[in-house]
Design a protein around this motif. Sequence first.
Motif, PDB file in Angstrom:
ATOM      1  N   ASP A 661       0.809  -1.181  -0.188  1.00  0.00           N
ATOM      2  CA  ASP A 661      -0.072   0.062  -0.112  1.00  0.00           C
ATOM      3  C   ASP A 661       0.904   1.209  -0.028  1.00  0.00           C
ATOM      4  O   ASP A 661       0.440   2.245  -0.447  1.00  0.00           O
ATOM      5  N   GLU A 662       2.032   1.180   0.423  1.00  0.00           N
ATOM      6  CA  GLU A 662       3.050   2.340   0.558  1.00  0.00           C
ATOM      7  C   GLU A 662       4.457   1.875   0.335  1.00  0.00           C
ATOM      8  O   GLU A 662       4.705   0.911   0.882  1.00  0.00           O
ATOM      9  N   LEU A 663       5.265   2.690  -0.475  1.00  0.00           N
ATOM     10  CA  LEU A 663       6.543   2.286  -0.904  1.00  0.00           C
ATOM     11  C   LEU A 663       7.413   2.880   0.099  1.00  0.00           C
ATOM     12  O   LEU A 663       7.028   3.869   0.892  1.00  0.00           O
ATOM     13  N   LYS A 664       8.642   2.191   0.406  1.00  0.00           N
ATOM     14  CA  LYS A 664       9.731   2.562   1.230  1.00  0.00           C
ATOM     15  C   LYS A 664      10.136   4.077   0.715  1.00  0.00           C
ATOM     16  O   LYS A 664       9.907   4.356  -0.607  1.00  0.00           O
ATOM     17  N   ASP A 665      10.790   4.709   1.824  1.00  0.00           N
ATOM     18  CA  ASP A 665      11.680   6.093   1.226  1.00  0.00           C
ATOM     19  C   ASP A 665      12.488   5.607   0.191  1.00  0.00           C
ATOM     20  O   ASP A 665      13.343   4.788   0.129  1.00  0.00           O
ATOM     21  N   HIS A 672      14.257   3.679  -7.140  1.00  0.00           N
ATOM     22  CA  HIS A 672      12.642   3.694  -7.021  1.00  0.00           C
ATOM     23  C   HIS A 672      12.345   4.210  -8.732  1.00  0.00           C
ATOM     24  O   HIS A 672      12.878   4.974  -9.272  1.00  0.00           O
ATOM     25  N   GLN A 685       4.549   2.602  -9.795  1.00  0.00           N
ATOM     26  CA  GLN A 685       5.638   2.815  -9.376  1.00  0.00           C
ATOM     27  C   GLN A 685       6.007   1.657  -8.365  1.00  0.00           C
ATOM     28  O   GLN A 685       5.094   0.866  -8.076  1.00  0.00           O
ATOM     29  N   TYR A 686       7.402   1.482  -8.059  1.00  0.00           N
ATOM     30  CA  TYR A 686       7.869   0.323  -7.396  1.00  0.00           C
ATOM     31  C   TYR A 686       9.312   0.654  -7.285  1.00  0.00           C
ATOM     32  O   TYR A 686       9.987   1.624  -7.576  1.00  0.00           O
ATOM     33  N   GLN A 702       8.999  -4.184  -4.425  1.00  0.00           N
ATOM     34  CA  GLN A 702       7.743  -4.021  -3.835  1.00  0.00           C
ATOM     35  C   GLN A 702       7.061  -2.942  -4.837  1.00  0.00           C
ATOM     36  O   GLN A 702       7.830  -1.986  -5.146  1.00  0.00           O
ATOM     37  N   LEU A 704       3.733  -0.441  -5.765  1.00  0.00           N
ATOM     38  CA  LEU A 704       2.408   0.033  -5.152  1.00  0.00           C
ATOM     39  C   LEU A 704       1.226  -0.309  -5.872  1.00  0.00           C
ATOM     40  O   LEU A 704       1.165  -0.128  -7.348  1.00  0.00           O
ATOM     41  N   LYS A 706      -1.883   0.616  -5.767  1.00  0.00           N
ATOM     42  CA  LYS A 706      -2.515   1.665  -6.577  1.00  0.00           C
ATOM     43  C   LYS A 706      -1.850   2.316  -7.516  1.00  0.00           C
ATOM     44  O   LYS A 706      -0.638   2.905  -7.350  1.00  0.00           O
TER      45      LYS A 706
END
Length: 1424
Positions: A661-665, A672, A685-686, A702, A704, A706
């Motif tokens: 649900d949320e990507l790392k910094d 990224h 995005q991933y 990972q 995202l 959405k």
Amino acid sequence: MGRWSLRLSQLGLLAVLLTCCYAEENYCFASRAKSCSQCLQAGMGCAYCPDEMFNGPRCDLHANIIAHGCSAGAAITALSGMKIEKNQKINMALSQSQVSPQMMTMSFLPGEEKTVDVEVFAPTKGPLDLYILMDFSNSMADDLDSLKSMGERLAKSVHTLSDNFTIGFGKFVDKVIEPQTDMRPEKLAKPWPNSDPPFSFQNVIKLTHNVEFFNDELQDERISGNLDAPEGGFDAILQAAVCKDQIGWRDHSTHLLVFSTESAFHYETDGMNVLSGILKRNDEQCHLDADEKYTEDIHQDYPSIPTLIRVLGDHNIIPVFAVTNHSYTYYEKLKEYFPIAEVGLLSEDSSNMLQIMETAFKNIRSKMSIRAANKPKAFETQFLDKDNVVKKFGDFKFNPGKIGKFQMRVKAHRMLDDSPVCESDEADKEGEMRVKPTTFNAGVNIKASILCPTCDCEKTILPKADICHKNGNLVCGKCHCSIGWLGTFCNCSASTSAEDSSQCIAPETTEPCSGRGDCLACGVCVCYNPDQFEGPYCQYDKTQCQRHQGFLCNDHGSCVMGGCACAKGWEGDACECPKSTDTCQDSKGGVCNGRGECVCGLCVCPQSGIELTETCEQNFQALAGVCEGTRSCIQCQAWKTGEKKDKEKCDTCPFKITLVDELKDARKVLEHCSFRDEDDDCTYQYTLENPEDPKVKGLEVQVLEKRDCPAPAARAASPCCPVAGKVRGRMVGFKEDEYMLRQSLLTSDHLDTPMVRTGPPKGTDVVRWKITDNVHRPPNHPQALIKPNPKESIQHPISLRLNRLFSENLSRTDSRDAEQLRKEVSDNLNEVYKQVPGAQKVQKTLFRQEYAIMDTVLTAPRSTFPDIVKLTEKNVQSGNMNDLKVVPGYYTVATDREAVGAVEFQEGVESVDVHVPLFVKDEDDDKKQLLVEAVDVPLGIAGIGKRLVNITIIKEHVANIPISREIIENGRTQVTYRTRDQTAKDKKDYIHVEGDLSYGPDETQKLVPVRLLELSEKDGLLDEKQVRQFVMDLSNPRQGAKLGRYPRTTVTITDLPEPSVMMFKKGTQNFTTSDPTYSIPVVRTRNPNSPATVKWRTKKSQRLDLSGFLKFNPGETEKDIVIDPKSKPGPVTPETFHLELFDPSSNASVGERKTTLITVIDAAGPRSPEFSQMQQKSIKNITATSPGGHVLSPENLKAKATGPRNIRLNWDPPPGNPQGYKEDAKVMDVKTPQAELTNLYPYCDYETRVCAYNAMGDGYDTDMVPCQTLEDVPGEPGRLAFNVISPTVTQVSWGEPAETNGNITAYEVIYTPIGEDTKPEGTAKKIKIDNPKKRMLLIENLQRAQTYQYKVRAMNSMGWGPFRDATINLASQPARPLSIPIIPDIPIIDAEAGDEYDSYLMYSSEVMRSPAGSKTPSVSGDGG
């Protein structure tokens, strides 16, 4: 129609350079030890396996025999020993030199090395013995008076040096014998007024504490005299050293010998002369009589320089040469041979003698030299400072009054004179060496011996052992068969199997002993050539083991029984794999970044989906394309879209994704990524990162869950454009990493290098690129040091793409369309480039089919290249070159060494070619590299992936065979050619060619290229190489032609050196109108060992229309063209003109800088800043740090002499990231793995080593590598001396050159009658003396009252050196009234004979009598 003939000239093959080196080997295995004792004596680390059933090699490295199945408890090894016998601590209260320890006993296995710590102490003011040895020839009279007058000043001066001193005095002249001394009775009694009789050496005052006695004794001394200028000081020095008791040298004092003279010296072989006869070699013994005079001066020769160095070292005597300006240079060079010595410049009357002694003593106390005396031949020693750096003579810095420390490294040789050291004489294997500082009497006595172990099992012999079938004895697990029995277990009878050769036939073969040996009884094969073939059936060839990168067993092992026996630390079929993991170290010091496995010295990295470095670390250069490389797998796994949406394709992805649900910094992950999905215009995005667990393979991805999708209406209206921000949707880069090209196979001077584009092919991308020539050359390469002339006009090739269609007519240069377009191009480009200063009109315009590309050439100064690039790029971007329409995004601008340009990827295009110039030139190295780089993308959104591509061009050797046609009836003709083997073989020495030659009208010659092959390693090792020849035949002439006189030619492949390359050293030269001459340097590179010539001429000069001829003798690498501006009438005025080199000799070529610009300015006017500026060179002070850093030693250090004063070093970089390298001999600091040592001495042996360094400090040193510089022409001979026999007969002699630079092979003497203005008044005559030991000549029948100029020069294998000359008039010199014996075979010259050598060079066979009436001989120069 015509006739053909073959004319072959100057065909040759460059010799294959074989660098002499010694590959590592498993010396235990290679020793072929026949017994246990022989095995242990083969070298350190060798072990023997006595197990009876052991099948492996019984003698091998200990680890190897254990690996082959020998039990560890049974393996027999040997250990050496070391014991300190006496170690008395240093007592700093004692005022004497001390060393600790004092005595040691050390035994060494062959090849073993040991290190010992040693302490030394020198008191602040220790005992001093000062012995003054003075030249008493007549010219030193004022010097003697000065010494007599010193008195109290001498005592005070010595007191400042030591509180415990003695002082003594000796004197010398020369041998009392012809020709050194005038032997007439009256001259023997008194050679000069108020003088003593001549003598060789006399000890006048024994070393004493009483300075007053010293001064009193000195007052009675008188001067003496001799004839020739060099003096016999070496006789005196040796006697002063070996006559210890007579001189009074003390045991625990510093011994200083002050040698004072104003003349040069005689040395060994000077006693062999025309008058005194051949004297025996100096015996190095004391020969002083009751009067303290040397008695053997007329019976034995002078000592040699090496003898003096050794004798003075043995007696701890340090020489101080106090000499005048006349001979200072001789002794300055002599000093360099001594471990410690000093030279002081003595005033004409020796008034500064005390200052010289004080300065010399301080210098000597500030440095120390360690030496090992009486060292047995089987040992070598090195001495290291506290930082483990090997030091040379005089390099140790120990402070008096403090304890100093050093390390002594002693190594035992494994082989001595190509034989095992244990087989050498006892005197060579053991002895007591004495290690001490040169200035000390105290030292470390080391009883060193080679341990040659024997095995106890050899003493226990089991006779007629069962395992030996009772036909032999069992010794150390091995059967020794009785007479008549053979085999491993003595189970074969020699008598019954003598006639049966079937036992000598290996399986699956038919010939006994593989056809390589004789078959003896019991199937024993004796190989014909055991150095090449071995094995029970001679089936193994020692040159046919596996190779790695062309090297047999990778140079890290020996070829034994068909396989490689690897040296310690190496393994693999070709010994190609290092056992250590040093080459797998990553940037953090780990192994393969903890992710891969180190296999054979290389990291085997897991498949992770991204490109990794060689050490399994993240390849940040490749990260620019990691998003593009993973996007299709993200699409198919997350949303089943994209290129791999089919399941079969998606299953091939090397990683699995995780929807989040949320990507790392973005700052905490590897990458990224963000893309727009072409199928639905959604942006996704991933992130990519390496898993925390190194055992987990692949990437951690990972995604995202959405996505950002536009509304349906907006999607229909939105253009297809990339998302702003960090979008990695498109990448451009070169397709390949490297190209290897053979120059002989090149069909173009360009290479089309593909550049590819990945990702969506929508839109346009323009990529700028550049290419650099000769990137393989280090900064100190001779060619790299030569900077091009910025004002030189050169050709700038330019390519543009025209905005028009290409037609077939444009490819024909003589078509109307091509001519019209060529004019249009020229007019418009000339209008554009007229802004460039010095630019000429474009020429050589051609058109290519690829998109109507135009190639042309603009001639302009080299310095304008950046301006041409900017101007071209600006106009191309606008789409117009003046009124000429061009396609934006494509251009090339080049010089002769660099090029820049741009290519364009239009929409839908995935690949374009970069038209790369190759800059092929005659002076290129045999293997050169070019680097092509994609610089940036000024137009478009693509990132750059593979940025660099290397192009390597290898020269090959080609024989161009000319086939000439004699035209009788003009027209077209044909003939067939074909090569055929003789001693040269196809595919081994050359490549066979055959075919037809077609001649058009007026054509008279064509060349047939035949590729020549280099020698293989096996052939190159043969001592006697067969002459390699093949023939070319002509046949089948057609169209009315006939074969001519030479239908066949023989081609001989010879080894010829590379041609020299000559060019101006500078591109510009500046002079003034007041300069008397203009000296313009010309340099030569490559093959400096043969003579070469080149012509020169002036161009565009207002008044100097000059030309000339420049010759380089062997060894010469720089010569000057000297122009006399006043050689032409009229005043010298300011001007600018060119100087050009042309027409080199057949073994040379002219390099890039064939012209130089000469600027002459007004001497009264101001000079330009360029002319006035002085170039300063700064020498970087390199401070050695601890060798305990992380950098290992460089590998494969090789040294090659490239000239008389140059040595080129090459090495392989060590693992890690070294910041640079340091070379030991010259303390050089370089950034690349190569260096050039310069300003060396010719024909000298050097040793050097290299270490790498990084931020931690210096790394480990390589082993010392020896190299000898090449020979150079000799220096000028020593001073000429004359003995006048009569007004028409003289004897001339000369000394050997101080710098022989090789082995002297001959001398040439030229004598010419001259007038008062020194101009010749008659014919010069030359005499060549082929015996270099005969440095004396008797010349008869000279003209009375005539002045002659005599010139002498020496010759070695490199040619003639410079002349030494002198002038003398016999009539003005007194003559000699006595008989002069002439030894047979001494040259006698008749001045009235002819001009050829043989007509006036003869040898006497009897004693010759000279006319009476002469008085005394004369001396050339300042004799005593």
